[in-house]
Design a protein around this motif. Structure first.
Motif, PDB file in Angstrom:
ATOM      1  N   LEU A  20       0.773  -1.281   0.103  1.00  0.00           N
ATOM      2  CA  LEU A  20      -0.007  -0.015   0.096  1.00  0.00           C
ATOM      3  C   LEU A  20       1.004   1.345  -0.006  1.00  0.00           C
ATOM      4  N   PRO A  21       0.336   2.200  -0.283  1.00  0.00           N
ATOM      5  CA  PRO A  21       1.077   3.818  -0.333  1.00  0.00           C
ATOM      6  C   PRO A  21       1.676   4.040   0.848  1.00  0.00           C
ATOM      7  N   ASP A  74       1.504  11.404  -0.976  1.00  0.00           N
ATOM      8  CA  ASP A  74       1.400  11.090  -2.536  1.00  0.00           C
ATOM      9  C   ASP A  74      -0.061  11.159  -2.768  1.00  0.00           C
ATOM     10  N   LEU A  75      -1.163  11.267  -1.913  1.00  0.00           N
ATOM     11  CA  LEU A  75      -2.615  11.280  -2.282  1.00  0.00           C
ATOM     12  C   LEU A  75      -3.220  12.758  -2.562  1.00  0.00           C
ATOM     13  N   ASP A  76      -2.716  13.386  -3.744  1.00  0.00           N
ATOM     14  CA  ASP A  76      -2.823  14.604  -4.189  1.00  0.00           C
ATOM     15  C   ASP A  76      -3.572  14.333  -5.596  1.00  0.00           C
ATOM     16  N   LEU A  77      -4.553  14.977  -5.589  1.00  0.00           N
ATOM     17  CA  LEU A  77      -5.551  15.223  -6.941  1.00  0.00           C
ATOM     18  C   LEU A  77      -4.507  15.751  -8.159  1.00  0.00           C
ATOM     19  N   THR A  82      -9.367   3.749  -6.072  1.00  0.00           N
ATOM     20  CA  THR A  82      -9.188   4.079  -4.638  1.00  0.00           C
ATOM     21  C   THR A  82      -8.163   5.058  -4.236  1.00  0.00           C
ATOM     22  N   ARG A  83      -7.154   5.077  -4.981  1.00  0.00           N
ATOM     23  CA  ARG A  83      -6.527   6.190  -4.856  1.00  0.00           C
ATOM     24  C   ARG A  83      -6.874   7.647  -4.960  1.00  0.00           C
ATOM     25  N   THR A  84      -7.756   7.784  -6.273  1.00  0.00           N
ATOM     26  CA  THR A  84      -8.500   8.982  -6.570  1.00  0.00           C
ATOM     27  C   THR A  84      -9.235   9.139  -5.360  1.00  0.00           C
ATOM     28  N   LEU A  85     -10.192   8.111  -4.837  1.00  0.00           N
ATOM     29  CA  LEU A  85     -11.296   8.507  -3.809  1.00  0.00           C
ATOM     30  C   LEU A  85     -10.424   8.890  -2.536  1.00  0.00           C
ATOM     31  N   TYR A  86      -9.319   8.414  -2.290  1.00  0.00           N
ATOM     32  CA  TYR A  86      -8.427   8.622  -0.893  1.00  0.00           C
ATOM     33  C   TYR A  86      -7.914  10.258  -1.085  1.00  0.00           C
ATOM     34  N   PRO A 117     -11.286  -4.020   1.819  1.00  0.00           N
ATOM     35  CA  PRO A 117     -11.021  -3.574   2.946  1.00  0.00           C
ATOM     36  C   PRO A 117     -10.372  -2.213   3.291  1.00  0.00           C
ATOM     37  N   ILE A 118     -10.107  -1.730   4.457  1.00  0.00           N
ATOM     38  CA  ILE A 118      -9.156  -0.464   4.698  1.00  0.00           C
ATOM     39  C   ILE A 118      -7.717  -0.326   4.183  1.00  0.00           C
ATOM     40  N   GLU A 119      -7.642   0.034   3.107  1.00  0.00           N
ATOM     41  CA  GLU A 119      -6.369   0.097   2.499  1.00  0.00           C
ATOM     42  C   GLU A 119      -5.308   1.128   2.967  1.00  0.00           C
ATOM     43  N   ILE A 120      -5.745   2.343   2.998  1.00  0.00           N
ATOM     44  CA  ILE A 120      -4.963   3.188   3.594  1.00  0.00           C
ATOM     45  C   ILE A 120      -5.377   4.096   5.016  1.00  0.00           C
TER      46      ILE A 120
END
Length: 359
Positions: free
Chosen positions: A116-117, A122-125, A160-164, A183-186
């Motif tokens: 997982l990240p 890193d979670l940036d639109l 998932t990354r987009t939602l996060y 599941p809960i990923e991040i």
């Protein structure tokens, strides 16, 4: 060989497998039992590649090591199991979260470890590959206090990354953010994350009903997969909540008919649907050797001669006007991909492989 030295060998082997996977930028590690050997494969930039082979005698001990780290039942070998563990370059302080899946197969149990990240930053639109006009639609919809935002695409397309990334942008002190995940990923500080657990009675509708009594501002639902979940998501979006979720459709335009198939009426869609996006991940040209000759490329340290480094999202983003007016013009996913080609990010072959020619 003594039991102690045998254990040490397995521990060292597991560390070497994970360290190599991290060095290779792998997203997944596959450990598979064959007739004569254990095969280790890693997924890099969306493609599986062989990492190594080990004697088949190692297999059960290696799987047991993974089960111990993931707090799974080491005696259970007939049923699938899921868990989590941490890996890292520092053996004594592993710091990268992983999701573990164990599955019984013909020659022994197979383990798949999803890496997982490791960094919430890193979670940036702005790092998802959205074009400026697409990013503007996202920003406009995320600024709303209520409504439904959907992200569509196949498994492994980066939904998932987009939602996060959306959750991270919305994660401010004045908002109560809740999520339902399978599941809960991040793990996101500031977000009340609830794991889907149907065997314990925690299915999506049950959790949504409970969350609506928790005074939420934003609700993220991992996936709208049935009529009950769809109806509750619409209800939440209509009653003052911003709802984010995913839907399995071929493209963004397919979201409306899919929701109607799940029993959502046109009036409800018109009142609360804010935007729908669809996406695919396409291998990026290596920035170090892009444009060099085929002779020079194998010397590239970054991509190790493949010519590609990382992946970028190619998106189709529709706002309410696009969704409810079939004659409204918008940028298709393929058109967005062609702009990425012009910018030198990707090539046509990889675009066709992931997006196809029908978009």
């Amino acid at each position: 060989m003594s039991v102690v030295s045998d254990d040490s060998l397995i521990i060292r082997t597991w560390y070497e497998i994970t360290a190599h996977a991290l060095d290779s930028r792998a997203s997944d590690i596959h450990i598979e039992a064959g007739i004569l050997a254990t095969l280790i494969r890693i997924r890099v930039d969306g493609l599986l590649q062989i990492q190594s082979h080990y004697p088949i005698e190692f297999h059960d001990r290696l799987i047991t090591r993974i089960k111990v780290l993931a707090r799974l039942d080491i005696a259970e070998k007939r049923l699938p199991q899921d868990g989590r563990l941490c890996i890292g370059h520092d053996f004594s302080k592993p710091n990268i979260d992983c999701r573990v899946s164990i599955l019984p197969t013909l020659h022994g149990e197979k383990a798949v470890i999803r890496i997982l990240p490791s960094c919430v930053d890193d979670l940036d639109l702005q790092e998802l590959g959205l074009l400026p006009e697409q990013l503007e639609i996202f920003q406009q919809t995320l600024s709303q206090s209520n409504g439904l935002i959907l992200v569509t695409g196949p498994t492994g397309s980066g939904k998932t990354r987009t939602l996060y990334s959306c959750l991270r942008q919305l994660n401010q002190n004045h908002r109560n953010l809740c999520s339902i995940e399978d599941p809960i990923e991040i793990r996101l500080a500031g977000v009340n994350q609830v794991a889907y657990h149907p065997r314990a009675g925690l299915d999506f509708p049950t959790i949504i009903r409970a969350l609506l009594r928790q005074d939420p501002d934003v609700i993220m639902i991992g996936e709208i997969r049935d009529s009950a979940t769809a109806q509750l998501a619409i209800q939440a979006a209509q009653t003052g909540h911003l709802v984010l979720s995913t839907l399995h459709t071929r493209n963004a335009g397919g979201a409306v008919p899919r929701l109607k198939n799940l029993g959502v009426d046109q009036e409800s869609l018109e009142s609360c649907l804010l935007s729908v996006s669809s996406q695919r991940l396409v291998r990026k040209n290596c920035p170090e050797c892009f444009g060099q000759s085929a002779i020079a490329r194998p010397q590239c340290f970054a991509c190790k001669g493949s010519g590609y480094f990382g992946r970028i999202g190619v998106h189709e983003v529709l706002n309410k006007a696009h969704l409810l007016n079939s004659s409204a013009s918008y940028m298709s996913m393929r058109e967005a991909g062609l702009l990425h080609i012009q910018a030198g990010h990707i090539n046509l072959a990889n675009l066709d492989a992931e997006v196809g020619t029908w978009h």
